[in-house]
Design an enzyme around this catalytic site. Structure first.
Site, short mmCIF file in Angstrom:
data_model
loop_
_atom_site.label_atom_id
_atom_site.label_comp_id
_atom_site.label_asym_id
_atom_site.label_seq_id
_atom_site.Cartn_x
_atom_site.Cartn_y
_atom_site.Cartn_z
N HIS A 1 -28.17 -67.22 -13.97
CA HIS A 1 -28.17 -65.96 -14.70
C HIS A 1 -27.04 -65.88 -15.73
O HIS A 1 -26.05 -65.19 -15.53
CB HIS A 1 -28.06 -64.80 -13.70
CG HIS A 1 -28.07 -63.44 -14.34
ND1 HIS A 1 -28.72 -63.16 -15.52
CD2 HIS A 1 -27.47 -62.27 -13.95
CE1 HIS A 1 -28.55 -61.89 -15.83
NE2 HIS A 1 -27.79 -61.33 -14.90
N CYS B 1 -26.83 -57.11 -18.37
CA CYS B 1 -27.72 -58.16 -17.90
C CYS B 1 -29.15 -57.97 -18.41
O CYS B 1 -29.98 -58.86 -18.27
CB CYS B 1 -27.71 -58.23 -16.37
SG CYS B 1 -26.07 -58.53 -15.70
#
Lengths: 473, 397
Positions: free
Chosen positions: B341, B84
């Site tokens: 996200h 991420c």
């Protein structure tokens, strides 16, 4: 005879299914009581490891030079199961391991083999473990009777807590309960035929054979632990043998159920737990013939009362909330396909890391002494490279440092998945799944221990590993 | 002695797709849309790009996954990945190459197509590098792993579950309030504290509204030598500092790691602050985009980045320090929480938010900040105990 029982242990899974739940699903008369049900991540191997650990306690595991594993529900039919139990117990490699398969008498037959090995001088300490997790057909008489559990005995020739005064064994070719290779469920025949033509005569023959062989009386025994396929059959045999009520070892049909090859061994553990020095105990097992053992406890019996055994395991329980959870645990249906990527199985990894994965070892740095798991080549504390020794951590306890209760754990049948971080006594931290979750007792700081469990079966084999759990009892 | 890239590299164009469950778009569509928005914004063409960096965790392998849709002409393309935290890496590569004097104009594209899996939530990953694979990771999820930090944070600082959850709820309410007014955000809904607190549990103590969405999207940036930026536009921004910290993953094994603080964030911020010459981030930064995949992640990152004191973020949350009107707005975009996200795209998207705010082009005037000169983009992969953190400081030239 010099060989006898040096120690004992038992295991009963934490979950129980009430007879009321069964009656609710299938109708019919509601019976009182409950039965023990293995958790979704338990099988006869994991329960055997639990009972064995209870049996061996803190003794030096290097003293054990044989493992006999008895079960009718071993996960592998080709590939030995005893070797897996021995590895999970982190025993030496130069030992003999043996599966005593197929018969409900597997445990008591293995006991004789262990006694013979010690008496012959070819082994000093033999661990005998009997464990079963039989799956009854849904909506059958078996379903309310079959339970899950395990028992273990350490056989040796010193520090004996129960002497074997004698044994008697028969073999008989007949079918009473059976499973062919293609059968999922236990099969049987008309119960009166089995009882009258096979079970009762063979049971009584073993008892009278033993009494005659050693010239003893049934009344001499403080407890008699004998097989009966269900409560009614068991009670009828007690009457037929003219046993006094106080002599009958409680078969726990209303609390655990018939645990197959572990059944009579568990009853023997129950008897030993209650025994005083000098008590005589008779066991009688049945299936494919019968066997009987006459035991007498020594003063040493007082030294092994710290076991979880039957009593403490019985008192530690969680009720299954419903039958649905039970059929999930035994995987009795086709389920909605889990489209999430399954975990992978890799024999290569299991082989390479078996010291950690199966044997429950971490490493201890030779330079700074810190324990770390999984094993680390470069010490995370002092950066020493390849300066470590393997050290068993599966027998350590610790404190729950933090946890989460994950309702969406990937590939986890028994949601929620509790992820635990545990700081171990003596150093080291475990990060992984918790099982036997008593959700309302979770909290930072509670005491934790390890238990050997099944993770998944990807790759076509069973992937086992150590999970954490709140100290059971 | 580490040098600095402060004011050596400019960002002259940026793009960001709509974030959301984009059933009708594939990875190539997302790459093309973000890239062309950035190119047109910068006023350059594909042929002007000398080298490209491509960030994704699982939506492609090799630089070809970028070169193919864009038809790049045999130029260097580098695929980077830090879970991420991939986006920060995707910007750092071209920035350092330009600062080294190797290229004049580079392209950075981050993308993730999350919603082709057939189920909700994050897909499980192969973690071959983690010991004890394939069982060590069994059952592990993002929420489950981050919730470990929330449980410990509450315990360490003496917050009851109710107090802790309310603190987290205030963070999520703010993120949704910001995201609801951001046209490109994924979850454009306002929520109340009570809604957040009473939402279905995902991983105790984190409920549904403590967790970010699972989102498709891409972001892109065109970077060039700072001394040539004026040829393209007046309102460009420059990179002031860049830090990356990849932890040794021992938080899962070393018993003194306590889950209430992110050492990787602290280390990456330290690198970036030193390059940028920032002494007091709370006073000097005009806004911060923090990696808030979960509400607890924003809370702890705020402390680890030196914006709040350790264990004191609750006081600042209660005082409204991080709202649009507060002392230092955090996640004015809506954050990962509300904006979404898409793993490889988030780091670039955070910088995109600063870039638009700086230019006075926040797409809804109600959420336009005033006098934005210096900002922080915090982008973090992995999970508590095993982080990969990237921090980018961007500002007025």
């Amino acid at each position: 005879m010099t060989a006898g029982i040096v120690s004992y242990g038992a295991y009963i899974p934490i979950y129980r299914l009430s007879q009321a739940e069964l009656a609710k699903v299938w109708g019919g008369r509601e019976r009182p009581g409950e039965k023990a049900v293995a958790n979704v991540d338990e099988d006869s191997i994991t329960m055997a490891v639990e009972a064995a650990l209870d049996c061996i306690g803190n003794m030096d595991r290097n003293l054990i030079d044989r493992v006999y594993f008895a079960s009718t529900t071993a996960p592998y039919t080709e590939k030995q199961n005893a070797s897996l139990v021995a590895a999970a117990l982190d025993l030496r490699n130069d030992i003999m391991t043996l599966d005593s398969a197929n018969s409900l008498r597997g445990g008591t037959i293995a006991l004789q083999a262990a006694l013979d090995a010690v008496n012959a001088g070819s082994a000093k300490k033999v661990l005998v473990v009997a464990s079963d997790c039989r799956v009854p057909p849904p909506d059958s008489a078996f379903e309310s009777v079959l339970g899950d559990g395990a028992a273990a005995f350490l056989i040796g020739d010193s520090d004996i807590i129960a002497e074997i005064e004698g044994s008697y064994m028969t073999s008989s070719e007949n079918l009473s309960v059976w499973r062919r290779r293609s059968d999922t469920y236990v099969q049987t025949w008309e119960d009166r035929f089995i009882k009258e033509a096979i079970y009762t005569p063979q049971l009584e023959d073993a008892v009278s054979g033993l009494l005659k062989k050693y010239n003893v009386n049934l009344a001499d025994f403080a407890k008699v632990a004998f097989y009966g396929s269900n409560a009614r059959e068991h009670a009828a045999s007690a009457r037929a043998l003219k046993l006094d009520k106080t002599q009958v070892q409680n078969p726990l049909f209303d609390k655990v159920g018939n645990t197959g090859s572990a059944f009579v061994p568990m009853m023997l553990v129950g008897a030993l737990e209650e025994a005083k020095p000098g008590d005589k105990i008779l066991t009688v097992n049945f299936s494919d013939g019968a066997d009987a053992y006459a035991l007498k406890t020594t003063a040493g019996i007082e030294g092994v009362k710290d076991k979880r055994g039957i009593k403490r395991h019985l008192d530690s329980k969680l009720m299954l909330p419903n039958y649905g959870r039970y059929i999930h645990y035994r995987d009795l249906m086709e389920w909605e396909v889990n489209r999430m990527h399954p975990l992978e199985g890799s024999l290569n990894i299991i082989w390479r890391e078996s010291k950690a994965i199966i044997r429950g070892n971490g490493t201890r740095c030779r330079k700074c002494g810190h324990v770390q798991l999984p094993p680390q080549r470069i010490c995370m504390w002092c950066q020493a490279k390849d300066e470590f020794d393997y050290v068993r951590v599966s027998d350590k306890q610790g404190e729950l440092f933090t946890y989460s209760i994950d309702e969406r754990g990937a590939g986890v049948i028994d949601l929620p998945n509790v992820l635990s971080v545990i700081n171990l006594d003596g150093g080291g931290r475990y990060y992984g799944q918790m099982t036997d979750k008593v959700l309302d007792k979770l909290g930072v700081g509670i005491r934790m221990e390890f238990t050997f469990r099944k993770f998944h079966e990807q790759g076509g084999f069973v992937n086992y590993f150590w999970k954490s759990r709140p100290i059971r009892c | 002695m580490p040098g600095t890239i402060k004011d050596k590299v400019a960002i002259i164009g940026m793009g960001c797709t709509q974030f959301g469950e984009l059933w009708d778009k594939d990875v190539d569509d997302l790459i093309i849309e973000a890239t062309y928005e950035a190119l047109e914004d910068a006023g350059v063409e594909i042929k002007d790009i000398e080298a490209a960096w491509f960030g994704t965790m699982a939506s492609g392998v090799t630089g070809a996954a970028l070169a193919a849709p864009l038809k790049l002409n045999y130029i260097p393309v580098t695929h980077v990945e830090n879970a991420c935290g991939t986006g920060a890496e995707t910007l750092r590569g071209p920035a350092f190459a330009i600062a080294a004097g190797v290229y004049d104009i580079c392209l950075s594209v981050g993308v993730e197509k999350m919603k082709d899996t057939g189920y909700g939530g994050l897909h499980t990953l192969r973690l071959q590098s983690d010991k004890w694979h394939p069982i060590y990771v069994g059952g592990g999820t993002g929420p489950g792993r981050y919730a470990l930090a929330a449980t410990r944070y509450f315990s360490k600082y003496g917050l009851s579950p109710e107090e802790g959850k309310r603190m987290l709820a205030k963070i999520s309410v703010k993120s949704h309030h910001n995201g609801a007014r951001n046209p490109k955000a994924h979850l454009r809904i306002e929520v109340t504290e009570e809604q957040v607190i009473n939402a279905p549990m995902i991983a105790w103590p984190l409920g549904l509204y403590d967790c970010c969405g699972v989102t498709d999207g891409a972001s892109a940036a065109v970077l060039c030598r700072a001394d040539m930026a004026k040829n393209f536009r007046d309102d460009y921004i420059t990179i002031k500092g860049s830090g990356i910290s990849v932890g040794p993953s021992w938080g899962k094994q070393k018993e003194d790691y306590d889950y209430t603080f992110w050492p990787e964030t602290e280390a990456a911020c330290k690198q970036a602050y030193e390059m940028a010459g920032i002494k007091n981030p709370r006073k000097e930064l005009d806004m911060a985009e923090l990696h808030d995949c979960f509400s607890i992640a924003e809370a702890i990152a705020t402390e680890s980045a030196g914006i709040s004191e350790r264990g004191r973020v609750k006081e600042d949350v209660d005082a409204g320090v991080f709202t649009q009107e507060g002392e230092i707005p955090i996640n004015i975009s809506g954050g990962l929480k509300s904006f979404g996200h898409p793993i490889g795209a988030s780091g670039g998207r955070e910088v995109y938010e600063f870039y638009k705010q700086f230019q006075g082009k926040a797409e809804d005037p109600s959420r336009q900040l005033k006098n934005v000169r210096l900002g922080l983009a915090h982008n973090q992969g992995g999970h508590p105990g095993r982080f990969q953190c990237g921090v980018t400081i961007i500002g007025a030239p």
